[in-house]
Design a protein around this motif. Structure first.
Motif, mmCIF file in Angstrom:
data_model
loop_
_atom_site.group_PDB
_atom_site.id
_atom_site.type_symbol
_atom_site.label_atom_id
_atom_site.label_comp_id
_atom_site.label_asym_id
_atom_site.label_seq_id
_atom_site.Cartn_x
_atom_site.Cartn_y
_atom_site.Cartn_z
ATOM 1 N N THR A 126 -49.761 -17.009 -16.415
ATOM 2 C CA THR A 126 -49.572 -16.069 -17.526
ATOM 3 C C THR A 126 -48.312 -16.414 -18.314
ATOM 4 O O THR A 126 -48.180 -16.045 -19.476
ATOM 5 C CB THR A 126 -49.447 -14.597 -17.053
ATOM 6 N N LEU A 127 -47.370 -17.128 -17.677
ATOM 7 C CA LEU A 127 -46.143 -17.512 -18.377
ATOM 8 C C LEU A 127 -46.320 -18.808 -19.164
ATOM 9 O O LEU A 127 -45.344 -19.387 -19.640
ATOM 10 C CB LEU A 127 -45.000 -17.656 -17.373
ATOM 11 N N GLY A 128 -47.556 -19.273 -19.272
ATOM 12 C CA GLY A 128 -47.815 -20.413 -20.141
ATOM 13 C C GLY A 128 -47.994 -21.743 -19.416
ATOM 14 O O GLY A 128 -48.126 -22.779 -20.052
ATOM 15 N N ALA A 129 -47.984 -21.725 -18.071
ATOM 16 C CA ALA A 129 -48.111 -22.980 -17.339
ATOM 17 C C ALA A 129 -49.577 -23.398 -17.245
ATOM 18 O O ALA A 129 -50.437 -22.579 -16.927
ATOM 19 C CB ALA A 129 -47.522 -22.832 -15.936
ATOM 20 N N ALA B 105 -40.144 -19.759 -20.766
ATOM 21 C CA ALA B 105 -39.460 -19.560 -22.051
ATOM 22 C C ALA B 105 -40.124 -20.347 -23.174
ATOM 23 O O ALA B 105 -40.425 -21.529 -23.040
ATOM 24 C CB ALA B 105 -37.998 -19.961 -21.921
ATOM 25 N N ARG B 106 -40.392 -19.659 -24.256
ATOM 26 C CA ARG B 106 -40.941 -20.297 -25.458
ATOM 27 C C ARG B 106 -39.998 -20.004 -26.602
ATOM 28 O O ARG B 106 -39.286 -19.017 -26.604
ATOM 29 C CB ARG B 106 -42.298 -19.701 -25.825
ATOM 30 N N MET B 116 -38.355 -12.140 -31.945
ATOM 31 C CA MET B 116 -37.834 -10.933 -31.327
ATOM 32 C C MET B 116 -36.386 -11.169 -30.952
ATOM 33 O O MET B 116 -35.739 -12.040 -31.493
ATOM 34 C CB MET B 116 -38.633 -10.624 -30.087
ATOM 35 N N LEU B 117 -35.891 -10.369 -30.029
ATOM 36 C CA LEU B 117 -34.535 -10.552 -29.521
ATOM 37 C C LEU B 117 -34.367 -11.972 -28.995
ATOM 38 O O LEU B 117 -35.284 -12.527 -28.416
ATOM 39 C CB LEU B 117 -34.302 -9.583 -28.357
ATOM 40 N N ASP B 118 -33.175 -12.552 -29.184
ATOM 41 C CA ASP B 118 -32.957 -13.852 -28.562
ATOM 42 C C ASP B 118 -32.616 -13.640 -27.084
ATOM 43 O O ASP B 118 -32.506 -12.513 -26.606
ATOM 44 C CB ASP B 118 -31.902 -14.663 -29.309
ATOM 45 N N PHE B 154 -38.777 -13.463 -22.015
ATOM 46 C CA PHE B 154 -38.355 -14.823 -22.354
ATOM 47 C C PHE B 154 -39.530 -15.668 -22.845
ATOM 48 O O PHE B 154 -39.337 -16.636 -23.561
ATOM 49 C CB PHE B 154 -37.737 -15.513 -21.126
ATOM 50 N N SER B 155 -40.747 -15.323 -22.429
ATOM 51 C CA SER B 155 -41.900 -16.136 -22.807
ATOM 52 C C SER B 155 -42.393 -15.776 -24.207
ATOM 53 O O SER B 155 -43.449 -16.236 -24.618
ATOM 54 C CB SER B 155 -43.020 -15.999 -21.782
ATOM 55 N N ARG B 156 -41.607 -14.970 -24.939
ATOM 56 C CA ARG B 156 -41.994 -14.572 -26.294
ATOM 57 C C ARG B 156 -43.428 -14.071 -26.312
ATOM 58 O O ARG B 156 -44.292 -14.623 -27.012
ATOM 59 C CB ARG B 156 -41.882 -15.756 -27.252
ATOM 60 N N PRO B 157 -43.699 -13.027 -25.524
ATOM 61 C CA PRO B 157 -45.089 -12.590 -25.383
ATOM 62 C C PRO B 157 -45.622 -11.989 -26.681
ATOM 63 O O PRO B 157 -44.846 -11.513 -27.512
ATOM 64 C CB PRO B 157 -45.015 -11.531 -24.288
ATOM 65 N N SER B 158 -46.926 -12.052 -26.816
ATOM 66 C CA SER B 158 -47.565 -11.385 -27.955
ATOM 67 C C SER B 158 -47.844 -9.926 -27.636
ATOM 68 O O SER B 158 -48.097 -9.128 -28.524
ATOM 69 C CB SER B 158 -48.878 -12.089 -28.292
ATOM 70 N N PHE B 159 -47.856 -9.601 -26.356
ATOM 71 C CA PHE B 159 -48.025 -8.215 -25.915
ATOM 72 C C PHE B 159 -47.508 -8.111 -24.490
ATOM 73 O O PHE B 159 -47.363 -9.131 -23.810
ATOM 74 C CB PHE B 159 -49.489 -7.771 -26.000
ATOM 75 N N LEU B 160 -47.212 -6.899 -24.053
ATOM 76 C CA LEU B 160 -46.719 -6.687 -22.692
ATOM 77 C C LEU B 160 -47.742 -5.926 -21.865
ATOM 78 O O LEU B 160 -48.406 -5.017 -22.371
ATOM 79 C CB LEU B 160 -45.427 -5.861 -22.708
ATOM 80 N N LEU B 161 -47.850 -6.308 -20.607
ATOM 81 C CA LEU B 161 -48.679 -5.568 -19.653
ATOM 82 C C LEU B 161 -47.747 -5.064 -18.552
ATOM 83 O O LEU B 161 -47.107 -5.857 -17.880
ATOM 84 C CB LEU B 161 -49.746 -6.489 -19.046
ATOM 85 N N LEU B 162 -47.645 -3.765 -18.395
ATOM 86 C CA LEU B 162 -46.753 -3.194 -17.385
ATOM 87 C C LEU B 162 -47.587 -2.483 -16.328
ATOM 88 O O LEU B 162 -48.266 -1.510 -16.627
ATOM 89 C CB LEU B 162 -45.784 -2.194 -18.026
ATOM 90 N N ASP B 163 -47.516 -2.985 -15.101
ATOM 91 C CA ASP B 163 -48.302 -2.396 -14.018
ATOM 92 C C ASP B 163 -47.396 -1.513 -13.166
ATOM 93 O O ASP B 163 -46.570 -2.020 -12.410
ATOM 94 C CB ASP B 163 -48.932 -3.516 -13.182
ATOM 95 N N GLU B 164 -47.536 -0.212 -13.296
ATOM 96 C CA GLU B 164 -46.749 0.752 -12.504
ATOM 97 C C GLU B 164 -45.264 0.395 -12.492
ATOM 98 O O GLU B 164 -44.674 0.209 -11.429
ATOM 99 C CB GLU B 164 -47.272 0.796 -11.056
ATOM 100 N N PRO B 165 -44.622 0.348 -13.656
ATOM 101 C CA PRO B 165 -43.245 -0.163 -13.689
ATOM 102 C C PRO B 165 -42.223 0.728 -12.996
ATOM 103 O O PRO B 165 -41.147 0.271 -12.647
ATOM 104 C CB PRO B 165 -42.944 -0.261 -15.183
#
Lengths: 234, 213
Positions: A126-129, B105-106, B116-118, B154-165
């Motif tokens: 999921t982290l792109g690997a 990281a992307r 987004m944020l650096d 850090f992976s510059r996601p296009s969306f977030l998935l949060l499982d029971e955070p």
């Protein structure tokens, strides 16, 4: 050590080191395949890999002779195309040692690959690997303890190889007469008690060093990792 | 128009012995799925992240098609740009915190879109600067979860998935984490799909709530 003894040790180490280095990628590949998803024929591959563990070594040697002998299908092809011969050659001793060490190597490596948490591989994806990068950065480093254990275990096993070697590669001084074969040969001659004892002691010391080194390598590569497959896991 | 929606998910998943149908259409940046355990909330996240396959249906997030089984479209997990924060964090045990953060990281988001944020700002937002040299095994539960969120960001996601955070954090840590999610929601303006079994948690995060029974 006398010059002759030194020569025997040098040959034994050469045969075992070459056998293990050449087998290492194959063993890891087999371990990886066997630890992965089920596929048709997996039971057969598993059985073939483990066969040398349960067969009488002399039978393994005879099978090698059939396959890799100068007139065997694989042996003839390799002699013609790669210029590698096995019969009466140290390469034959290395091949016999490799086949006998393979099951031990595959077992240790497979256990450590199976111990790697598949969910970590998913996280990496999921982290792109890519599949390959996830393997190289997650599965491979996390299974290092098993690679170390399997390698040293296989090395120790190949140092002790006797039956398949003498059947397949024969017992030629300076070419295929490794430590165990040298001890056997000395035993055939009366009045060689001291020579036998010296060779036996060398053999014991080498095996001990291999085992201690293996334990040390496993502990070292398990540092900083959650779970390491130990030699005892075998 | 589907592209106006943050989430347009309509799919059937195998969960346990049966097949479940999920239908999520939401324009809210933070969308919470709430329901008891066993209804396949995590299965749905796995499917959206590309770690599992749906039996049928599609998922479109922020206008990007992630899969459409009818059309034979299935993006691999590495192509989806999911910032997946697992319930069990799944930090890589053989990498220090800094290397965990850097793993995915992307420089740019897969979906394009605004930067987004650096990375410095992400570390500051999460308060994990002092943890960079540590091994995951030495972190506390709250620290592990913050690093896991950092790794996803850090992976510059296009969306977030949060499982029971917030689960299994003590009340003070849970409060911090809730504040953090709210600031991520407000500062990053990422579509966030959040699943929880806890109604109170869902209400404090004040997004759109979808019940799964």
């Amino acid at each position: 050590m006398s010059g002759a003894e030194w020569e025997i040790v040098r040959l034994s180490l050469k045969v075992s080191v070459v056998a293990i280095l050449v087998t290492l990628p194959l063993a890891y590949g087999l371990a990886w395949v066997l630890a992965g998803r089920a596929f048709p024929g997996r039971v057969l591959v598993d059985a073939l890999v483990h066969l040398p563990l349960v067969l009488p070594p002399v039978v393994t040697g005879w099978l090698l002779l059939l396959l890799f002998g100068n007139n065997g299908p694989v042996g003839a092809w390799m002699g013609e195309n790669l210029g590698i011969g096995f019969v009466f050659r140290w390469t034959g001793a290395a091949l016999a040692a490799a086949i006998m060490a393979l099951p031990l190597m595959v077992r240790a490596m497979r256990l450590s690959i199976e111990a790697v948490d598949r969910r970590l591989v998913g996280a990496a994806r999921t982290l792109g690997a890519s599949r390959w990068r996830a393997f190289a950065t997650i599965t491979l480093p996390l299974s290092l303890p098993g690679i170390a254990a399997g390698t040293m275990l296989g090395f120790a096993r190949s140092l002790g190889e006797f039956g398949a070697t003498i059947t397949f590669a024969s017992n030629i001084p300076g070419e295929t007469r490794t430590l165990p074969l040298a001890i056997y040969s000395a035993l055939q001659v009366p009045g060689t008690d001291v020579a036998v004892a010296r060779l036996a002691i060398i053999s014991i010391v080498l095996s001990l060093v291999a085992l201690v080194l293996s334990e040390w390598l496993v502990r070292r590569s398990a540092l900083g990792q959650a779970e390491g497959t130990r030699l005892h896991a075998f | 128009m589907p592209s106006d929606l943050a989430f347009d998910i309509d799919c059937r998943l195998r969960v346990g012995d049966g097949i479940r149908h999920y239908h999520i259409r939401s324009g809210a940046a933070l969308t919470s799925l709430v329901g008891p355990s066993g209804v396949g909330k995590t299965s749905l996240l796995n499917c959206v992240a590309g770690l599992a396959r749906a039996e049928s249906g599609h998922a479109i997030i922020g206008g990007r098609h992630l899969f459409d089984m009818g059309e034979g479209l299935f993006l691999g997990p590495e192509m989806r740009g999911a910032g997946y924060v697992f319930q069990d964090a799944r930090l890589f045990p053989h990498l220090r915190v800094a290397a965990n953060l850097a793993y995915g990281a992307r420089r740019k988001r897969l979906s394009g879109g605004p930067q987004m944020l650096d990375e410095t700002a992400i570390i500051a937002l999460l308060g994990i600067g002092h943890l960079l040299g540590r091994w995951p095994a030495t972190l506390s539960g709250g620290e592990i979860r913050r690093v896991a969120i950092g790794r996803a960001l850090f992976s510059r996601p296009s969306f977030l998935l949060l499982d029971e955070p917030l689960v299994s954090l003590d009340p003070a840590r849970a409060e911090e984490m809730a504040q953090l999610i709210i600031s991520i929601r407000d500062e990053l303006r990422l579509p966030i799909l959040h699943v929880s079994h806890d109604r109170a948690e869902v209400e404090r995060l004040a997004g759109e709530v979808i019940e799964i029974a």
